[in-house]
Design an enzyme around this catalytic site. Structure first.
Site, PDB file in Angstrom:
ATOM      1  NE  ARG A   1      -0.970  -0.135   4.891  1.00  0.00           N
ATOM      2  CZ  ARG A   1      -0.022   0.396   5.640  1.00  0.00           C
ATOM      3  NH1 ARG A   1       0.609   1.482   5.242  1.00  0.00           N
ATOM      4  NH2 ARG A   1       0.323  -0.154   6.781  1.00  0.00           N
TER       5      ARG A   1
ATOM      6  CG  HIS B   1      -3.658   0.726   8.643  1.00  0.00           C
ATOM      7  ND1 HIS B   1      -3.947  -0.520   8.141  1.00  0.00           N
ATOM      8  CD2 HIS B   1      -4.606   0.994   9.589  1.00  0.00           C
ATOM      9  CE1 HIS B   1      -5.021  -0.993   8.763  1.00  0.00           C
ATOM     10  NE2 HIS B   1      -5.439  -0.097   9.633  1.00  0.00           N
TER      11      HIS B   1
ATOM     12  CE1 TYR C   1       3.826   0.930   8.453  1.00  0.00           C
ATOM     13  CE2 TYR C   1       3.140   2.493  10.139  1.00  0.00           C
ATOM     14  CZ  TYR C   1       2.886   1.816   8.964  1.00  0.00           C
ATOM     15  OH  TYR C   1       1.712   2.026   8.292  1.00  0.00           O
TER      16      TYR C   1
END
Ligand SMILES: Cc1ncc(C[n+]2csc(CCOP(=O)(O)OP(=O)(O)O)c2C)c(N)n1
Length: 364
Positions: A257, A261, A270
Site C-alpha cells: 500500500r 494504513h 515504521y
C-alpha cells in the site's frame, strides 16, 4: 518402525508482466483489447476515488479512510474474473473490488462517509457489506461456498484478507473447512507487507503465506500482486478449479500500500522512504500501461481521456453522495429489525428526549 517422509509440498510464484513491462509470452492470459480497456479504467477510477477520499477526509468531509493505492491490480484483477452468480466477501480496504463488482461510486463514498445509506446499495448487488472485524469475511465466504455446493449452484465465493488477518483463528478455521468440504471458495490474501505497523516477517514464521494452503489440503499460489496479468491468470485458474468442483484456493498477492494504513496512521514511523520508492517502481498502473502500449491500446491521448472521465465520474459521485447524506441520531436504531423491539423503541425515545434537551440547552 519406519521413519519416512509422509508429506512433501511446494508453492509456485507467478509473474507474467515484469516491472519493465516485459511479458512472458508462454504464460500470457488471453485478454481482449476491450477487456484490457475495462480493467484499466477500473484501476484508474479506483485510484482517483482513493485520492479523492484522502483529500476530502483531510477537509473533514469524510471519516476515517483506509486507502488502497498500490493494490489496484490485486483487487481489480481478481474481482474482474467473477460473475453475477458469484459472491465477494470484502474488507475495509476493498475499494477496487467494490468498483469491479459494480457498486456505484456514490455508494462507495456513502460507505466511506460512514452513513447507513452506504449499506443500502442497489438491490442487484448481492455481495454482503464489507467486514471490519478481521477474519469474519472468511467464515462467511466458506459458508456461502459450501451452501452453493450443497444446493448445486454454479457460484463461487471469494474472500479478501490482509497478511495480518492470516494470524486470526478464522483464517485457519475457514481454510480447514474449505479443504474438508471441497467448497468452491477462493481466499485472496493481499500481502501488502504490513498489518498497520507490524511487518509481515514477524506476523508469521512461514516463508510464504500461500504455503499455508498445503496444510489444509487446498491449492495455493503466490503471485506478483502488482502484475495484473499474473493476478488475473491465477484467479481464472482458481475460479475454474472451484467451478469444476475441485475445491478451494488460497492466492497470496504480493503487493504494497503506497499510502498510510488509514488516515490516522503515519507510515514514516515504521517504513523507510527508500522502501516506499522501491515499491513505487513496481506500481501496477504504469506497468499495465506498458503492456497495453505494446498491444497498441494505450497512448498519451487515451490516458488523458481515461483520466478525465475517471475524475469526472468521481467528482460527480462525491457531490451526489454529499448532497444525499442525511443522518438523525435515531437512525442507529433503524434497519436492524424488521419490527423494532419494545426495548429498542424505549431507548430510541430516550435518545430523542436527550437530544431535545441538549438542543434546548444550546438555545438557552
Ligand atoms: C478482529 C480484529 N482485530 C483487530 C482489528 C483492528 N485492525 C484493523 S486493521 C488491522 C490491521 C490488519 O492488517 P492486515 O490484515 O495486514 O490488512 P491491511 O490493513 O494491511 O489491508 C487491525 C489489527 C480488527 N479490525 N479486527
Amino acid at each position: 518402525m519406519p521413519r519416512k517422509k509422509v508429506f512433501e509440498g511446494s508453492v509456485d510464484y507467478l509473474q507474467i508482466l515484469d516491472e519493465n513491462g516485459g511479458v512472458d509470452k508462454s504464460l500470457e492470459p488471453r485478454l481482449t483489447n476491450e477487456e484490457l480497456d475495462r480493467i484499466y479504467r477500473l484501476m484508474v477510477t479506483v485510484r482517483q476515488y482513493d485520492r479523492k477520499c484522502m483529500s476530502v477526509q483531510r477537509q473533514g468531509r469524510l471519516f476515517t479512510y483506509l486507502p488502497v493505492e498500490g493494490q489496484e491490480a490485486t483487487q481489480v484483477g481478481t474481482a474482474y474474473v467473477l460473475g453475477k452468480q458469484d459472491l465477494a466477501f470484502t474488507m475495509y480496504r476493498s475499494h477496487g473490488v467494490f468498483l469491479a463488482r459494480g457498486v456505484p461510486l456514490k455508494y462507495m463514498f456513502l460507505m466511506s462517509m460512514g452513513t447507513f445509506q452506504g449499506g443500502q446499495r442497489p438491490e442487484d448487488i448481492e455481495d454482503v457489506h464489507l467486514e471490519f472485524t478481521i477474519g469474519s469475511q472468511l467464515s462467511q465466504c466458506v459458508g456461502a461456498a459450501w451452501a452453493a455446493k450443497i444446493l448445486k449452484k454454479d457460484g463461487v465465493a471469494v474472500a479478501y484478507i490482509g497478511d495480518g488477518g492470516t494470524s486470526e483463528g478464522e483464517f485457519h478455521e475457514s481454510l480447514n473447512l474449505a479443504g474438508v468440504s471441497k467448497a468452491p471458495a477462493i481466499f485472496i490474501c493481499e500481502n501488502n507487507l504490513y498489518a498497520i505497523s507490524v511487518p509481515r516477517k514477524i506476523q508469521t514464521a512461514s516463508q510464504t503465506i500461500a504455503q499455508k494452503a498445503l496444510a489444509y489440503g487446498i491449492a495455493g499460489i503466490q503471485v506478483d500482486g502488482n502484475d495484473l496479468l499474473a493476478v488475473y491468470a491465477a484467479m481464472k485458474e482458481a475460479v475454474e478449479r472451484a467451478r469444476k468442483g475441485e475445491g478451494a484456493t488460497l492466492i497470496e498477492c504480493l503487493t504494497y500500500r503506497f499510502g498510510p494504513h488509514s488516515t490516522s496512521d503515519d507510515p514514516s514511523k515504521y517504513r523507510t522512504k527508500q522502501e516506499e520508492e522501491e515499491w513505487r517502481k513496481k506500481d501496477p498502473v504504469p506497468r499495465l500501461q506498458k503492456y497495453m502500449q505494446s498491444r497498441g491500446v494505450w497512448n498519451e491521448e487515451y490516458e488523458q481521456q481515461v483520466l478525465a472521465e475517471a475524475k469526472g465520474e468521481v467528482d460527480k459521485a462525491f457531490e451526489e453522495a454529499e448532497a444525499s447524506v442525511h443522518a438523525e441520531p435515531e437512525d442507529i436504531f433503524k434497519n436492524v429489525f424488521a419490527e423494532m423491539p419494545e426495548t429498542l423503541k424505549e431507548q430510541m425515545e430516550y435518545l430523542k428526549k436527550v437530544e431535545e434537551e441538549k438542543k434546548n440547552l444550546r438555545q438557552a
